[in-house]
Design an enzyme around this catalytic site. Structure first.
Site, PDB file in Angstrom:
ATOM      1  N   HIS A   1       0.853  -1.191   0.000  1.00 54.52           N
ATOM      2  CA  HIS A   1       0.000   0.000   0.000  1.00 54.52           C
ATOM      3  C   HIS A   1       0.881   1.230   0.000  1.00 54.52           C
ATOM      4  O   HIS A   1       1.938   1.227   0.642  1.00 54.52           O
ATOM      5  CB  HIS A   1      -0.908   0.007   1.238  1.00 54.52           C
ATOM      6  CG  HIS A   1      -2.088   0.904   1.075  1.00 54.52           C
ATOM      7  ND1 HIS A   1      -2.016   2.246   1.325  1.00 54.52           N
ATOM      8  CD2 HIS A   1      -3.344   0.651   0.645  1.00 54.52           C
ATOM      9  CE1 HIS A   1      -3.199   2.784   1.071  1.00 54.52           C
ATOM     10  NE2 HIS A   1      -4.022   1.849   0.646  1.00 54.52           N
TER      11      HIS A   1
ATOM     12  N   ASP B   1      -7.985  -5.379  -0.074  1.00 54.02           N
ATOM     13  CA  ASP B   1      -8.469  -6.016  -1.298  1.00 54.02           C
ATOM     14  C   ASP B   1      -8.155  -7.499  -1.368  1.00 54.02           C
ATOM     15  O   ASP B   1      -8.818  -8.244  -2.079  1.00 54.02           O
ATOM     16  CB  ASP B   1      -7.877  -5.313  -2.522  1.00 54.02           C
ATOM     17  CG  ASP B   1      -8.468  -3.935  -2.680  1.00 54.02           C
ATOM     18  OD1 ASP B   1      -9.671  -3.797  -2.435  1.00 54.02           O
ATOM     19  OD2 ASP B   1      -7.731  -3.003  -3.011  1.00 54.02           O
TER      20      ASP B   1
HETATM   21  N1  CMC Z   1       4.212  -7.270  -4.981  1.00 57.74           N
HETATM   22  C1  CMC Z   1       5.554  -7.291  -5.099  1.00 57.74           C
HETATM   23  N2  CMC Z   1       6.361  -6.267  -4.848  1.00 57.74           N
HETATM   24  C2  CMC Z   1       5.775  -5.137  -4.445  1.00 57.74           C
HETATM   25  C3  CMC Z   1       4.386  -5.026  -4.294  1.00 57.74           C
HETATM   26  C4  CMC Z   1       3.593  -6.154  -4.566  1.00 57.74           C
HETATM   27  N3  CMC Z   1       2.273  -6.115  -4.433  1.00 57.74           N
HETATM   28  N4  CMC Z   1       4.083  -3.784  -3.878  1.00 57.74           N
HETATM   29  C5  CMC Z   1       5.232  -3.122  -3.776  1.00 57.74           C
HETATM   30  N5  CMC Z   1       6.271  -3.955  -4.123  1.00 57.74           N
HETATM   31  C6  CMC Z   1       7.712  -3.662  -4.067  1.00 57.74           C
HETATM   32  C7  CMC Z   1       8.178  -2.825  -5.249  1.00 57.74           C
HETATM   33  O1  CMC Z   1       8.613  -3.626  -6.319  1.00 57.74           O
HETATM   34  C8  CMC Z   1       9.291  -2.017  -4.624  1.00 57.74           C
HETATM   35  O2  CMC Z   1      10.410  -2.860  -4.505  1.00 57.74           O
HETATM   36  P1  CMC Z   1      11.902  -2.259  -4.697  1.00 57.74           P
HETATM   37  O3  CMC Z   1      12.062  -1.272  -3.563  1.00 57.74           O
HETATM   38  O4  CMC Z   1      12.799  -3.433  -4.608  1.00 57.74           O
HETATM   39  O5  CMC Z   1      11.918  -1.605  -6.051  1.00 57.74           O
HETATM   40  C9  CMC Z   1       8.797  -1.746  -3.212  1.00 57.74           C
HETATM   41  O6  CMC Z   1       7.921  -2.853  -2.907  1.00 57.74           O
HETATM   42  C10 CMC Z   1       8.033  -0.421  -3.073  1.00 57.74           C
HETATM   43  O7  CMC Z   1       7.014  -0.418  -4.074  1.00 57.74           O
HETATM   44  P2  CMC Z   1       6.372   0.879  -4.698  1.00 57.74           P
HETATM   45  O8  CMC Z   1       5.790   0.520  -6.026  1.00 57.74           O
HETATM   46  O9  CMC Z   1       7.341   2.016  -4.622  1.00 57.74           O
HETATM   47  O10 CMC Z   1       5.231   1.148  -3.665  1.00 57.74           O
HETATM   48  P3  CMC Z   1       4.036   2.123  -3.879  1.00 57.74           P
HETATM   49  O11 CMC Z   1       3.749   2.683  -2.555  1.00 57.74           O
HETATM   50  O12 CMC Z   1       4.254   3.063  -4.991  1.00 57.74           O
HETATM   51  O13 CMC Z   1       2.902   1.098  -4.358  1.00 57.74           O
HETATM   52  C11 CMC Z   1       0.937  -0.143  -4.537  1.00 57.74           C
HETATM   53  C12 CMC Z   1       1.755   0.825  -3.691  1.00 57.74           C
HETATM   54  C13 CMC Z   1      -0.401  -0.406  -3.832  1.00 57.74           C
HETATM   55  C14 CMC Z   1       0.657   0.461  -5.915  1.00 57.74           C
HETATM   56  C15 CMC Z   1       1.732  -1.466  -4.679  1.00 57.74           C
HETATM   57  O14 CMC Z   1       2.022  -2.005  -3.421  1.00 57.74           O
HETATM   58  C16 CMC Z   1       1.002  -2.496  -5.545  1.00 57.74           C
HETATM   59  O15 CMC Z   1       1.084  -2.440  -6.790  1.00 57.74           O
HETATM   60  N6  CMC Z   1       0.252  -3.457  -4.891  1.00 57.74           N
HETATM   61  C17 CMC Z   1      -0.518  -4.414  -5.628  1.00 57.74           C
HETATM   62  C18 CMC Z   1      -1.815  -3.781  -6.050  1.00 57.74           C
HETATM   63  C19 CMC Z   1      -2.765  -3.607  -4.901  1.00 57.74           C
HETATM   64  O16 CMC Z   1      -2.999  -4.533  -4.117  1.00 57.74           O
HETATM   65  N7  CMC Z   1      -3.349  -2.412  -4.826  1.00 57.74           N
HETATM   66  C20 CMC Z   1      -4.372  -2.096  -3.837  1.00 57.74           C
HETATM   67  C21 CMC Z   1      -3.967  -1.017  -2.926  1.00 57.74           C
HETATM   68  S1  CMC Z   1      -5.087  -0.916  -1.544  1.00 57.74           S
HETATM   69  C22 CMC Z   1      -6.528  -0.340  -2.177  1.00 57.74           C
HETATM   70  C23 CMC Z   1      -6.692   1.129  -2.066  1.00 57.74           C
HETATM   71  O17 CMC Z   1      -6.584   1.675  -0.939  1.00 57.74           O
HETATM   72  O18 CMC Z   1      -6.984   1.725  -3.115  1.00 57.74           O
END
Ligand code: CMC
Length: 436
Positions: A313, A371
């Site tokens: 998240h 989710d």
């Molecule tokens: N699976 C694998 N790796 C992940 C995931 C995941 N679901 N989420 C983050 N990471 C890794 C990412 O690759 C990165 O690794 P590194 O530092 O080695 O490059 C690190 O964790 C930080 O990730 P980020 O993309 O910078 O994190 P973010 O805060 O921008 O992303 C997110 C948040 C929700 C978009 C992401 O965690 C994701 O894509 N999750 C899966 C989709 C999901 O479940 N979304 C629902 C969010 S909750 C509903 C809502 O409130 O709307």
């Protein structure tokens, strides 16, 4: 918001004079540096793609502490609201700032209930869609189309019109979502029955047919009502910010909420519950629990672009408090429906366990989000995967409205207009076509 007795000073290495900025304090949460005068006093913008360090507004509706894993609606912890209140009480709270007392609650419920039916023409509008259209494509259209049906509640600047459009949206979303579902499976639409509660009515519109009496299932109603409460608002997320930006132009509330629905559709936001369930189906098709290890290896491989959907998240770097409550509901529903041994649910539980123990996820503070479980609950109660995000939109509508109303009544509100760091070509002359 109050000004702190501190200032932030921005200094430049080229000898330009330094500039002071006020620091503002919220009730809780990090202080913010008020940079509104930055451009005027320095001719420079800030650069913050994805708003990682930017508060786009002041708000008194929802507060999240991502490190603690805390979520408050108007100051009340989500755990207490989810166990002591129903969804319409939560709606009242988000809209009005306080929980309703008994007469206020019955008045609000009565008002919402009187608006559950949609204009009959909406049925014909819906019939223009392909039967296999994605429900979010349909819902985006239907919600936008409400502005064509209710020209009397379009003026955002009129508090009375804002109020009536809020009631209409909250009341009609369940009817529209159920209609989109019935249309997709070729069954007749079921009209709302105003003797039932908001959520019981929704289950009836979803699952009843004209051929048989429908008996409301309390487990299902409780589970859905909790899903609605947990998804009702989540401060300045992508869809809420979209609604605010859209409404900041002065457009009508139905158009602004339709923009929120469109944004919510994305798999990184509201589409994650659908993506999470589809991910489980994929793993199951490849061999189920035995294949989890292989799948996790792919997730960890930076070249694969596979993510563990339903994990991670932007704000929560601890267990999502909504996920804890949804996990509880998930177990309650699976037991009540005798689905504890269903292979898909066993797979989900095994995946959750492995991911929670894996260093990759532990180090990055990637926990299950709401989710991950809400998809499982919805699947168990019989909601098709493609409808999951529409259910989320139904629940989030109240949050979008509360935020929109807050923005419109904020004396400092302005049309949203971010700036950019331009990296394209500077001025150049158009060459004649023969010279290109
Ligand atoms: N699976 C694998 N790796 C992940 C995931 C995941 N679901 N989420 C983050 N990471 C890794 C990412 O690759 C990165 O690794 P590194 O530092 O080695 O490059 C690190 O964790 C930080 O990730 P980020 O993309 O910078 O994190 P973010 O805060 O921008 O992303 C997110 C948040 C929700 C978009 C992401 O965690 C994701 O894509 N999750 C899966 C989709 C999901 O479940 N979304 C629902 C969010 S909750 C509903 C809502 O409130 O709307």
């Amino acid at each position: 918001m109050t000004a702190a007795n501190q200032k932030a000073t921005l200094s430049f290495s080229d000898g330009s004079p330094s500039v002071d900025f006020p620091i503002l304090k919220g009730t809780v949460g990090p202080d913010v540096i008020d940079i509104r005068k930055l451009y005027g006093s320095t001719g420079k913008f800030t650069f913050d793609p994805g708003f990682l360090s930017t508060a786009s507004c002041q708000s008194s509706i929802t507060y999240i502490d991502g490190d603690k894993g805390e979520l408050l609606y108007r100051g009340y912890p989500i755990e207490q609201l989810a166990t002591k209140c129903d969804f319409l009480e939560t709606c009242y709270l988000l809209l009005n700032g306080e929980l309703p007392n008994a007469p206020q609650k019955s008045d609000f419920v009565a008002r919402v209930t009187q608006h559950t039916m949609v204009n009959e023409q909406m049925h014909f509008f819906l019939r223009g869609f392909r039967r296999d259209a994605h429900p979010m494509a349909v819902l985006t259209g239907l919600v936008g189309a409400l502005s064509a049906f209710y020209p009397d509640s379009m003026n955002l600047n009129d508090p009375h019109q804002r109020e009536i459009s809020a009631i209409r949206l909250i009341a009609k979303l369940p009817t529209l979502v159920a209609m989109a579902y019935k249309y997709s499976i070729g069954q007749p639409f079921i009209y709302p029955n105003n003797d039932l509660s908001y959520t019981a009515n929704f289950t009836r519109m979803m699952f009843a047919t004209p051929c048989e009496d429908y008996k409301v299932n309390d487990v299902l109603v409780r589970a859905l009502d909790r899903i609605f409460i947990l998804h009702a608002d989540h401060e300045q997320n992508a869809s809420t910010s979209t609604v605010r930006l859209c409404a900041s132009s002065g457009t009508n509330p139905f158009a602004a909420i339709a923009a929120g629905v469109a944004c919510l559709w994305g798999p990184a936001h509201g589409g994650a519950n659908e993506a999470a369930l589809n991910m489980l189906y994929d793993i199951q098709a490849q061999g189920g629990v035995e294949k989890i290890g292989e799948f996790i290896t792919k997730v960890k491989d930076k070249n694969s672009s596979v993510r563990l959907m339903g994990f991670g998240h932007r704000v929560y770097k601890n267990y999502d408090p909504r996920a804890k409550l949804m996990r509880e509901t998930c177990h309650e529903v699976l037991v009540a429906l005798g689905l504890e041994n269903d292979p898909l649910f066993k797979l989900a539980m095994a995946l959750e366990k492995i991911a929670l123990e894996d260093d990759y996820f532990v180090q990055r503070k990637l926990y299950p989000n709401v989710d991950f479980y809400s998809g499982i609950v919805q699947k168990a109660v019989g909601i098709p995967v493609s409808l999951f995000t529409a259910i989320f939109a139904l629940a989030r509508t109240v949050g979008w409205i509360a935020q929109l109303n807050e923005m419109i009544t904020d004396p400092e509100y302005k049309i949203g207009r971010p700036r950019q760091l331009f990296t394209g070509a500077a001025t150049r002359d158009v060459p004649d076509i023969s010279a290109r």
